[in-house]
Design a protein around this motif. Structure first.
Motif, mmCIF file in Angstrom:
data_model
loop_
_atom_site.group_PDB
_atom_site.id
_atom_site.type_symbol
_atom_site.label_atom_id
_atom_site.label_comp_id
_atom_site.label_asym_id
_atom_site.label_seq_id
_atom_site.Cartn_x
_atom_site.Cartn_y
_atom_site.Cartn_z
ATOM 1 N N PHE A 1 46.018 66.362 30.952
ATOM 2 C CA PHE A 1 45.729 65.404 29.892
ATOM 3 C C PHE A 1 44.472 64.572 30.138
ATOM 4 N N PHE A 2 44.181 64.255 31.411
ATOM 5 C CA PHE A 2 42.952 63.504 31.651
ATOM 6 C C PHE A 2 41.706 64.352 31.400
ATOM 7 N N PRO A 3 41.633 65.604 31.888
ATOM 8 C CA PRO A 3 40.497 66.441 31.487
ATOM 9 C C PRO A 3 40.376 66.582 29.968
ATOM 10 N N LEU A 4 41.505 66.724 29.265
ATOM 11 C CA LEU A 4 41.462 66.799 27.806
ATOM 12 C C LEU A 4 40.920 65.503 27.194
ATOM 13 N N GLU A 5 41.299 64.372 27.796
ATOM 14 C CA GLU A 5 40.802 63.070 27.319
ATOM 15 C C GLU A 5 39.294 62.975 27.490
ATOM 16 N N TYR A 6 38.813 63.433 28.644
ATOM 17 C CA TYR A 6 37.372 63.400 28.899
ATOM 18 C C TYR A 6 36.627 64.320 27.929
ATOM 19 N N CYS A 7 37.213 65.468 27.626
ATOM 20 C CA CYS A 7 36.597 66.370 26.645
ATOM 21 C C CYS A 7 36.581 65.729 25.253
ATOM 22 N N ALA A 8 37.668 65.054 24.883
ATOM 23 C CA ALA A 8 37.716 64.364 23.590
ATOM 24 C C ALA A 8 36.656 63.271 23.507
ATOM 25 N N ALA A 9 36.332 62.672 24.666
ATOM 26 C CA ALA A 9 35.323 61.606 24.713
ATOM 27 C C ALA A 9 33.900 62.156 24.714
ATOM 28 N N GLY A 10 33.754 63.486 24.751
ATOM 29 C CA GLY A 10 32.430 64.078 24.663
ATOM 30 C C GLY A 10 31.983 64.853 25.884
ATOM 31 N N GLY A 11 32.835 64.940 26.914
ATOM 32 C CA GLY A 11 32.484 65.685 28.115
ATOM 33 C C GLY A 11 32.997 67.116 28.063
ATOM 34 N N THR A 12 32.810 67.835 29.149
ATOM 35 C CA THR A 12 33.341 69.186 29.301
ATOM 36 C C THR A 12 34.095 69.253 30.625
ATOM 37 N N TYR A 13 34.864 70.308 30.799
ATOM 38 C CA TYR A 13 35.696 70.435 32.006
ATOM 39 C C TYR A 13 35.568 71.831 32.600
ATOM 40 N N GLN A 14 35.528 71.886 33.921
ATOM 41 C CA GLN A 14 35.525 73.164 34.647
ATOM 42 C C GLN A 14 36.505 73.059 35.814
ATOM 43 N N GLY A 15 37.582 73.853 35.769
ATOM 44 C CA GLY A 15 38.543 73.865 36.867
ATOM 45 C C GLY A 15 38.323 75.081 37.757
ATOM 46 N N PHE A 16 38.594 74.923 39.042
ATOM 47 C CA PHE A 16 38.393 76.004 40.009
ATOM 48 C C PHE A 16 39.699 76.298 40.733
ATOM 49 N N TRP A 17 39.922 77.572 41.016
ATOM 50 C CA TRP A 17 41.145 77.965 41.703
ATOM 51 C C TRP A 17 40.881 79.229 42.500
ATOM 52 N N ASN A 18 41.846 79.561 43.360
ATOM 53 C CA ASN A 18 41.799 80.833 44.077
ATOM 54 C C ASN A 18 43.200 81.433 44.071
#
Length: 202
Positions: free
Chosen positions: A62-79
């Motif tokens: 939800f926080f990454p989604l909030e940041y995207c709603a505010a005009g940012g973008t998100y990139q998550g990393f995993w292995n």
């Protein structure tokens, strides 16, 4: 009724004692919010510059989604082993678009506790590039207080540690969360906070 600000001062002092941060943190390093999520919302909309947020994946979405709603973008990393993606995060920090690193520790939803040295390496590199790092310790009270990254706040001007009472005490409905950071970040936050949100019962 009249808000009793002394209650917040007393609680702040107890938090510092609980986290074994006497002599490292002061009352100027902690601010309360209407639950931890209200703090995250303000960070997303009013404090963090718009650009890219990076973090481990999966994580609390939800926080990454909030940041995207505010005009940012998100990139998550995993292995494939779902270990902390240290190398990927370190490489991503080279990008000029990254503005914030968001890490859940313990991980939500995996429940993993990330290696301290790996996470601090990311914080250090982000500090060198003037990038904020938010360590979300919402489940931190399920572990020893010594695990908290609060002790590193005096060392890193870019570090924000977020904590709450709702998980360990079941106080979700009282809506009391708090942020730990250097006084400059706290001052910036207070400048955009509309009012002191915590009531005396909380």
């Amino acid at each position: 009724g009249v808000r009793d600000n002394n209650l917040q001062k007393e609680l702040t002092q107890e938090i510092i004692l609980y986290l074994n941060c006497v002599g490292r943190l002061t009352t100027r390093n902690i601010v309360f919010g209407f639950g931890s999520y209200s703090i995250l919302e303000r960070l997303a909309w009013k404090i963090i510059p718009k650009g890219t947020m990076i973090g481990e994946f999966p994580q609390f979405r939800f926080f990454p989604l909030e940041y995207c709603a505010a005009g940012g973008t998100y990139q998550g990393f995993w292995n494939t082993q779902f270990n902390f993606p240290t190398d990927q995060l370190m490489n991503a920090l080279e990008s000029n678009t990254v503005r914030v690193v968001y890490i859940n520790n313990p991980s939500n939803p995996l429940g993993k506790v990330w290696d301290r040295a790996d996470l601090e390496a990311v914080i250090k590199k982000a500090a060198e590039r003037d990038i904020l790092v938010i360590v979300d310790e919402i489940y931190g009270d399920l572990l020893s207080a010594d695990i908290s990254f609060a002790k590193l706040v005096p060392k890193y001007s870019n570090l924000i540690v977020l904590r709450s009472f709702s998980k360990i005490f079941g106080f979700g409905n009282l809506r009391v969360g708090y942020m730990i950071a250097q006084s400059e970040i706290i001052a910036r936050y207070l400048a955009v906070r509309d009012w002191d949100e915590i009531n005396n019962i909380g």
